[in-house]
Scaffold this motif. Structure first.
Motif, PDB file in Angstrom:
ATOM      1  N   ARG A 214       0.825  -1.201   0.000  1.00 26.47           N
ATOM      2  CA  ARG A 214       0.000   0.000   0.000  1.00 26.47           C
ATOM      3  C   ARG A 214       0.867   1.261   0.000  1.00 26.47           C
ATOM      4  NH1 ARG A 214      -4.818   0.002   4.192  1.00 26.47           N
ATOM      5  NH2 ARG A 214      -5.251  -1.811   2.863  1.00 26.47           N
ATOM      6  N   GLU A 221       1.414   6.365  -7.224  1.00 22.01           N
ATOM      7  CA  GLU A 221       0.327   7.238  -7.673  1.00 22.01           C
ATOM      8  C   GLU A 221       0.747   8.709  -7.605  1.00 22.01           C
ATOM      9  OE1 GLU A 221      -2.945   6.117  -5.160  1.00 22.01           O
ATOM     10  OE2 GLU A 221      -3.793   4.839  -6.718  1.00 22.01           O
ATOM     11  N   ARG A 253       1.920  -3.264 -14.169  1.00 18.86           N
ATOM     12  CA  ARG A 253       0.462  -3.323 -14.227  1.00 18.86           C
ATOM     13  C   ARG A 253      -0.010  -4.750 -14.460  1.00 18.86           C
ATOM     14  NH1 ARG A 253      -3.020  -0.643 -19.086  1.00 18.86           N
ATOM     15  NH2 ARG A 253      -1.937  -2.351 -20.159  1.00 18.86           N
ATOM     16  N   PHE A 256       0.237  -6.881 -11.306  1.00 12.96           N
ATOM     17  CA  PHE A 256      -0.896  -6.680 -10.392  1.00 12.96           C
ATOM     18  C   PHE A 256      -2.086  -7.532 -10.811  1.00 12.96           C
ATOM     19  CE2 PHE A 256       1.426  -3.090  -8.779  1.00 12.96           C
ATOM     20  CZ  PHE A 256       0.899  -2.874  -7.517  1.00 12.96           C
ATOM     21  N   VAL A 257      -2.359  -7.567 -12.115  1.00 11.88           N
ATOM     22  CA  VAL A 257      -3.476  -8.370 -12.604  1.00 11.88           C
ATOM     23  C   VAL A 257      -3.223  -9.858 -12.337  1.00 11.88           C
ATOM     24  CG1 VAL A 257      -4.757  -9.053 -14.672  1.00 11.88           C
ATOM     25  CG2 VAL A 257      -4.062  -6.659 -14.362  1.00 11.88           C
ATOM     26  N   GLY A 260      -3.861 -10.890  -8.892  1.00 14.57           N
ATOM     27  CA  GLY A 260      -5.226 -10.680  -8.428  1.00 14.57           C
ATOM     28  C   GLY A 260      -5.401  -9.440  -7.591  1.00 14.57           C
ATOM     29  N   LEU A 261      -4.483  -8.475  -7.736  1.00 11.90           N
ATOM     30  CA  LEU A 261      -4.574  -7.234  -6.975  1.00 11.90           C
ATOM     31  C   LEU A 261      -5.281  -6.165  -7.807  1.00 11.90           C
ATOM     32  CD1 LEU A 261      -0.920  -7.163  -5.577  1.00 11.90           C
ATOM     33  CD2 LEU A 261      -2.980  -7.907  -4.371  1.00 11.90           C
ATOM     34  N   GLU A 262      -5.912  -5.247  -7.138  1.00 12.58           N
ATOM     35  CA  GLU A 262      -6.602  -4.171  -7.821  1.00 12.58           C
ATOM     36  C   GLU A 262      -5.582  -3.184  -8.388  1.00 12.58           C
ATOM     37  OE1 GLU A 262      -9.917  -0.649  -6.957  1.00 12.58           O
ATOM     38  OE2 GLU A 262      -9.307  -2.043  -5.360  1.00 12.58           O
ATOM     39  N   THR A 263      -5.719  -2.907  -9.682  1.00 11.85           N
ATOM     40  CA  THR A 263      -4.796  -1.975 -10.316  1.00 11.85           C
ATOM     41  C   THR A 263      -5.130  -0.552  -9.896  1.00 11.85           C
ATOM     42  OG1 THR A 263      -4.682  -3.434 -12.237  1.00 11.85           O
ATOM     43  CG2 THR A 263      -3.843  -1.195 -12.510  1.00 11.85           C
ATOM     44  N   PRO A 264      -4.161   0.195  -9.381  1.00 11.61           N
ATOM     45  CA  PRO A 264      -4.436   1.568  -8.940  1.00 11.61           C
ATOM     46  C   PRO A 264      -4.996   2.421 -10.077  1.00 11.61           C
ATOM     47  CG  PRO A 264      -2.265   0.854  -8.224  1.00 11.61           C
ATOM     48  CD  PRO A 264      -2.755  -0.184  -9.170  1.00 11.61           C
ATOM     49  N   PRO A 265      -6.032   3.198  -9.825  1.00 12.91           N
ATOM     50  CA  PRO A 265      -6.604   4.056 -10.879  1.00 12.91           C
ATOM     51  C   PRO A 265      -5.578   4.998 -11.493  1.00 12.91           C
ATOM     52  CG  PRO A 265      -8.064   3.979  -8.975  1.00 12.91           C
ATOM     53  CD  PRO A 265      -6.792   3.296  -8.563  1.00 12.91           C
TER      54      PRO A 265
END
Length: 584
Positions: A214, A221, A253, A256-257, A260-265
């Motif tokens: 995190r 970001e 990127r 992350f996929v 199974g992690l959420e890709t940061p916007p």
């Protein structure tokens, strides 16, 4: 270069204070105190190896196996010794060696010998430099090494024993920890963003990093939002920066996929903004325009990056935030620099090329900037950054930007831009007849009381590019009022003066012919040098218009296509034209 203005001196002193502060923090966070601290918490295993998008050359594997290391245009023979024991080699060569990007060449060899060689060299580095090395532990070098080790971990770890696996992970964890401690002291721009990307890649690739994921994503970001402008350009204004960033960002990127992690916007948005800019800076032959530090184009890498572009839309015409304009008509493309110099701490590679342009027709690049060479020395680097190396107007053999002199501070601060244009107003108009861009800059106002304005119009069918360069005064004009308007030609374009030196014929390799006309000055055809060829420097020519403001304050010029390339001519005109072309 003499320091003449209070503003320039103030910028230099601020740069020096910032440098001293950063150096102190770097020593505190990553110096001897860091090396003396016991390291605990090494990762237990690797979960994933991010993909390496850069192209490999397996022929280098045999050279490396034989102890010959070719980096930065220099060959060094190890002669049976570890290359990491060599002293006194060129710093650029050492940075390439310690970055381990050449591991991809060993992986491409797909042999057991190459795997053993890679493992032995990694182990050598851990043994000789794992605690410290003056160049090997520079933050940008550490970031490149971390990304390389992660991406090439299958090559390095295959058939390795458990003890080597532990040494590898321990060293990797130590390097990532160093980057986390010194992110704020890493040189700003692409090097800092690459360090942040390396930390993010390690956080998602190594086991036991949950508490750092995190934190690393927040920092990623922040840097993406700060460095990637709203139009997708990079804050340094170097077109090559978006290639470097996307090359590292896209595999992360995907990691992350895969995990199974959420890709940061912010990551998704940055990619969506940068992809159109890859197309924006390209000519039809695939080469990027040579602005602000862009050298030869890695076409294979560009093709790989564009394969990730789902939208595949047309490039934008206006990039106001990064400061460029693109005019397209028919198969003709014109790219123009209409931006301010980047912030001083990001201007180490910036050029004095305000209002310079490049033009291509189909796969023929016709007007270019000289660009830069990755193998050039400091002397050529200074030449490449000057206004005279760009297809724009210069004044009294000086540049529109002023660079920090090597002495007394350049040794520590580099050669950033310390002054240049502060205002570059731009107007763009499009209609059925074509596209027109008008821009001006005040880079010469403080020294010579002169403003330069360039007005260009590209016809909708791309057959004519009209231009007008105007010089207006903001104060008393001295006797030093000489200007030059330069158009550097691509090496594959052959030029010949016409009509008593008032025009020129430009013949491309495929038979396409353009004519150049100029009024308002004296036209000359002179030698030039193209620095950005992949094979080194190449001789070429340039069209130069000489004039004086006191005699004529404006120069009108025109590029007009008169003969189409041979493959197209066969399908145009009468039957007799087609028959003649077939006979040729």
């Amino acid at each position: 270069m003499a320091l003449k203005t209070v503003g320039e001196q103030g910028r230099i002193w601020r740069l020096l204070a910032h440098h001293l502060w950063q150096t102190s923090l770097r020593w505190l966070h990553g110096g001897p105190l860091f090396r003396l601290q016991p390291f605990a918490g090494a990762p237990t295993r690797l979960l994933i190896a991010p993909q390496d998008l850069r192209t490999a050359d397996q022929t280098n594997a045999m050279d490396i196996y034989g102890g010959r290391f070719l980096f930065s245009g220099q060959v060094v023979e190890a002669r049976g010794r570890s290359p990491f024991e060599l002293k006194g080699e060129d710093p650029g060569w050492q940075r390439d060696l310690h970055s381990f990007g050449w591991l991809r060449d060993l992986r491409a060899a797909e042999s057991r010998v190459a795997r053993q060689n890679a493992r032995a060299l990694v182990d050598d580095w851990i043994k000789h430099c794992g605690r410290w090395h003056d160049i090997g532990w520079e933050q940008p070098v550490v970031a490149r090494r971390v990304l390389s080790w992660l991406a090439q971990s299958p090559l390095v770890l295959e058939e390795g024993d458990a003890e080597f696996y532990r040494r590898f992970l321990r060293s990797l964890g130590r390097q990532v920890r160093f980057l986390r401690h010194t992110l704020n002291e890493t040189p700003d721009g692409v090097p800092r963003l690459q360090a942040v990307l390396a930390v993010a890649a390690a956080s998602v690739s190594m086991a036991g990093q949950g508490r750092f994921v995190r934190q690393s994503l927040r920092r990623l970001e922040y840097e993406l939002q700060r460095q990637i402008l709203p139009d997708g350009g990079h804050v340094s204004r170097n077109p090559g920066a978006i290639l470097e960033i996307l090359t590292d960002l896209l595999p992360i990127r995907q990691a992350f996929v895969t995990q199974g992690l959420e890709t940061p916007p912010a990551m998704m948005q940055a990619v969506d903004r940068m992809m159109p800019m890859v197309r924006f800076f390209r000519h039809a032959d695939g080469a990027f325009a040579h602005f602000n530090g862009m050298g030869s184009t890695p076409n294979d890498l560009v093709a790989t990056i564009l394969a990730y572009d789902d939208a595949r839309g047309a490039p934008p015409g206006n990039a106001p935030h990064v400061g460029y304009q693109r005019l397209a008509g028919g198969e003709t493309v014109v790219l123009m620099d209409t931006g301010l110099p980047p912030p001083v701490h990001l201007s180490e590679a910036a050029h004095a090329g305000c209002l310079s342009l490049e033009m291509s027709s189909g796969r023929n690049r016709i007007v270019v900037n000289c660009g830069v060479s990755g193998r050039a020395g400091e002397g050529w680097r200074q030449v490449a950054r000057s206004t005279a190396a760009h297809s724009t107007a210069g004044f009294e053999d000086s540049s529109s930007c002023r660079f920090l002199a090597e002495k007394p501070f350049g040794r520590w601060l580099g050669v950033p831009v310390i002054s240049g244009p502060t205002s570059v107003p731009v107007e763009r108009m499009e209609d059925a007849m074509g596209t027109r861009v008008t821009a001006s800059h005040n880079g010469y106002a403080a020294r010579f009381h002169v403003l330069h304005e360039r007005d260009i119009r590209l016809a909708s069918d791309g057959s004519v590019l009209d231009g007008l360069d105007l010089f207006s005064t903001t104060g008393a004009l001295s006797e030093h009022d000489h200007y030059t308007v330069r158009f550097h030609l691509h090496p594959l374009v052959k030029a010949e003066l016409l009509r008593g030196g008032t025009g020129a014929a430009l013949v491309c390799a495929d038979g396409e012919v353009w004519e150049f006309d100029a009024s308002g000055g004296e036209l000359a055809l002179e030698e030039s040098v193209y620095l950005s060829d992949v094979h080194g420097h190449r001789r070429t020519q340039q069209l130069v218009i000489y004039g004086r403001i006191s005699q004529n304050s404006q120069v009108a010029w025109q590029f007009r296509r008169t003969v189409l390339p041979r493959p197209q001519r066969r399908f145009q005109g009468s039957d007799m034209d087609i028959h003649t072309a077939a006979e040729e």
